[in-house]
Design a protein around this motif. Structure first.
Motif, PDB file in Angstrom:
ATOM      1  N   ASP A 115       0.881  -1.167   0.000  1.00 43.47           N
ATOM      2  CA  ASP A 115       0.000   0.000   0.000  1.00 43.47           C
ATOM      3  C   ASP A 115       0.918   1.215   0.000  1.00 43.47           C
ATOM      4  N   THR A 116       1.156   1.766  -1.195  1.00 46.63           N
ATOM      5  CA  THR A 116       2.130   2.856  -1.325  1.00 46.63           C
ATOM      6  C   THR A 116       1.659   4.138  -0.640  1.00 46.63           C
ATOM      7  N   GLU A 117       0.357   4.338  -0.523  1.00 46.51           N
ATOM      8  CA  GLU A 117      -0.139   5.548   0.131  1.00 46.51           C
ATOM      9  C   GLU A 117       0.036   5.478   1.643  1.00 46.51           C
ATOM     10  N   ASP A 118      -0.177   4.302   2.218  1.00 49.22           N
ATOM     11  CA  ASP A 118      -0.086   4.120   3.668  1.00 49.22           C
ATOM     12  C   ASP A 118       1.304   3.653   4.103  1.00 49.22           C
ATOM     13  N   HIS A 119       2.181   3.363   3.133  1.00 51.27           N
ATOM     14  CA  HIS A 119       3.536   2.861   3.406  1.00 51.27           C
ATOM     15  C   HIS A 119       3.500   1.609   4.287  1.00 51.27           C
ATOM     16  N   THR A 120       2.620   0.686   3.922  1.00 47.63           N
ATOM     17  CA  THR A 120       2.510  -0.579   4.639  1.00 47.63           C
ATOM     18  C   THR A 120       2.416  -1.721   3.632  1.00 47.63           C
ATOM     19  N   PHE A 121       2.729  -2.906   4.118  1.00 51.22           N
ATOM     20  CA  PHE A 121       2.473  -4.114   3.351  1.00 51.22           C
ATOM     21  C   PHE A 121       1.133  -4.659   3.795  1.00 51.22           C
ATOM     22  N   VAL A 122       0.437  -5.304   2.878  1.00 56.39           N
ATOM     23  CA  VAL A 122      -0.829  -5.949   3.201  1.00 56.39           C
ATOM     24  C   VAL A 122      -0.656  -7.441   2.957  1.00 56.39           C
ATOM     25  N   LEU A 123      -0.875  -8.213   4.008  1.00 52.80           N
ATOM     26  CA  LEU A 123      -0.794  -9.671   3.960  1.00 52.80           C
ATOM     27  C   LEU A 123      -2.190 -10.204   4.235  1.00 52.80           C
ATOM     28  N   ASP A 124      -2.761 -10.878   3.269  1.00 52.14           N
ATOM     29  CA  ASP A 124      -4.136 -11.357   3.395  1.00 52.14           C
ATOM     30  C   ASP A 124      -4.169 -12.633   4.233  1.00 52.14           C
ATOM     31  N   THR A 125      -3.995 -12.441   5.542  1.00 54.19           N
ATOM     32  CA  THR A 125      -4.049 -13.562   6.475  1.00 54.19           C
ATOM     33  C   THR A 125      -4.460 -13.031   7.843  1.00 54.19           C
ATOM     34  N   SER A 126      -4.976 -13.894   8.664  1.00 56.31           N
ATOM     35  CA  SER A 126      -5.362 -13.498  10.021  1.00 56.31           C
ATOM     36  C   SER A 126      -4.164 -13.619  10.958  1.00 56.31           C
ATOM     37  N   ARG A 127      -4.283 -12.993  12.099  1.00 58.31           N
ATOM     38  CA  ARG A 127      -3.234 -13.116  13.126  1.00 58.31           C
ATOM     39  C   ARG A 127      -3.072 -14.586  13.530  1.00 58.31           C
ATOM     40  N   GLU A 128      -4.190 -15.304  13.615  1.00 62.59           N
ATOM     41  CA  GLU A 128      -4.160 -16.711  14.020  1.00 62.59           C
ATOM     42  C   GLU A 128      -3.404 -17.565  12.995  1.00 62.59           C
ATOM     43  N   THR A 129      -3.628 -17.308  11.713  1.00 66.87           N
ATOM     44  CA  THR A 129      -2.913 -18.052  10.670  1.00 66.87           C
ATOM     45  C   THR A 129      -1.424 -17.748  10.736  1.00 66.87           C
ATOM     46  N   LEU A 130      -1.081 -16.494  10.977  1.00 64.57           N
ATOM     47  CA  LEU A 130       0.327 -16.124  11.103  1.00 64.57           C
ATOM     48  C   LEU A 130       0.947 -16.800  12.325  1.00 64.57           C
ATOM     49  N   GLU A 131       0.224 -16.843  13.434  1.00 65.69           N
ATOM     50  CA  GLU A 131       0.740 -17.483  14.642  1.00 65.69           C
ATOM     51  C   GLU A 131       1.011 -18.970  14.430  1.00 65.69           C
ATOM     52  N   ARG A 132       0.262 -19.613  13.534  1.00 63.50           N
ATOM     53  CA  ARG A 132       0.454 -21.039  13.234  1.00 63.50           C
ATOM     54  C   ARG A 132       1.515 -21.276  12.151  1.00 63.50           C
ATOM     55  N   ALA A 133       1.996 -20.220  11.546  1.00 66.34           N
ATOM     56  CA  ALA A 133       2.992 -20.356  10.472  1.00 66.34           C
ATOM     57  C   ALA A 133       4.320 -20.826  11.035  1.00 66.34           C
ATOM     58  N   PRO A 134       5.094 -21.537  10.208  1.00 67.03           N
ATOM     59  CA  PRO A 134       6.445 -21.905  10.652  1.00 67.03           C
ATOM     60  C   PRO A 134       7.276 -20.632  10.831  1.00 67.03           C
ATOM     61  N   GLY A 135       7.816 -20.457  11.996  1.00 71.29           N
ATOM     62  CA  GLY A 135       8.627 -19.275  12.273  1.00 71.29           C
ATOM     63  C   GLY A 135      10.002 -19.686  12.773  1.00 71.29           C
ATOM     64  N   PHE A 136      10.789 -18.689  13.119  1.00 70.55           N
ATOM     65  CA  PHE A 136      12.145 -18.939  13.586  1.00 70.55           C
ATOM     66  C   PHE A 136      12.593 -17.754  14.421  1.00 70.55           C
ATOM     67  N   ASP A 137      13.662 -17.946  15.175  1.00 62.70           N
ATOM     68  CA  ASP A 137      14.150 -16.828  15.977  1.00 62.70           C
ATOM     69  C   ASP A 137      15.355 -16.191  15.295  1.00 62.70           C
ATOM     70  N   LYS A 138      15.716 -15.019  15.769  1.00 62.36           N
ATOM     71  CA  LYS A 138      16.754 -14.231  15.096  1.00 62.36           C
ATOM     72  C   LYS A 138      18.114 -14.910  15.064  1.00 62.36           C
ATOM     73  N   ASP A 139      18.346 -15.871  15.948  1.00 67.55           N
ATOM     74  CA  ASP A 139      19.631 -16.554  16.000  1.00 67.55           C
ATOM     75  C   ASP A 139      19.615 -17.941  15.365  1.00 67.55           C
ATOM     76  N   ASN A 140      18.490 -18.328  14.772  1.00 73.99           N
ATOM     77  CA  ASN A 140      18.376 -19.672  14.221  1.00 73.99           C
ATOM     78  C   ASN A 140      17.512 -19.653  12.955  1.00 73.99           C
ATOM     79  N   TRP A 141      18.063 -19.105  11.873  1.00 79.02           N
ATOM     80  CA  TRP A 141      17.330 -18.983  10.620  1.00 79.02           C
ATOM     81  C   TRP A 141      17.304 -20.326   9.888  1.00 79.02           C
ATOM     82  N   PRO A 142      16.216 -20.624   9.208  1.00 74.82           N
ATOM     83  CA  PRO A 142      16.156 -21.857   8.412  1.00 74.82           C
ATOM     84  C   PRO A 142      16.975 -21.716   7.130  1.00 74.82           C
ATOM     85  N   ASP A 143      17.190 -22.836   6.460  1.00 76.68           N
ATOM     86  CA  ASP A 143      17.843 -22.820   5.155  1.00 76.68           C
ATOM     87  C   ASP A 143      16.794 -22.443   4.116  1.00 76.68           C
TER      88      ASP A 143
END
Length: 122
Positions: free
Chosen positions: A70-98
């Motif tokens: 969204d170039t006017e609001d200077h944001t990205f739009v991700l069409d997902t819910s907070r719950e879906t994001l919370e269930r996504a595979p994540g990682f911490d800053k010191d242990n990035w996946p390949d």
């Protein structure tokens, strides 16, 4: 012939941008971009989400095609819910996946319902 100018922005101008879903919920901030060196495409944006005041945040690789800008609001739009994001595979800053592992990449794209970018014909 109808030509349009390409939309080109620096990665630095996009880093730290907020990410929201279409409902306006804050999903976090962009902290980095991962570039496929063979194709020159942006493979993933790395999203920081969760925690309190930046402490305990989890990182998520978001397929580039899963978001819009969204170039006017200077944001990205991700069409997902907070719950879906919370269930996504994540990682911490010191242990990035390949992120070059095709199995890992296929799973990440499937989580967001996006065809892996390396399978696109264009």
């Amino acid at each position: 012939m109808n030509e349009t100018n390409p939309k080109v922005l620096s990665a630095g101008s996009l880093a730290k941008d907020k990410v929201k879903n279409p409902g306006g919920d804050n999903l976090g901030d962009i902290v980095d971009f991962m570039i496929d060196l063979d194709t020159g495409k942006v493979a993933y944006a790395v999203l920081s989400f969760g925690g309190v005041m930046g402490i305990g945040n989890k990182l998520f690789a978001i397929p580039w095609k899963a978001m819009s800008v969204d170039t006017e609001d200077h944001t990205f739009v991700l069409d997902t819910s907070r719950e879906t994001l919370e269930r996504a595979p994540g990682f911490d800053k010191d242990n990035w996946p390949d992120m070059s592992d095709p199995k890992w990449g296929t799973d990440i794209h499937a989580h967001y319902g996006i065809q892996p970018y390396w399978q696109n014909s264009l």
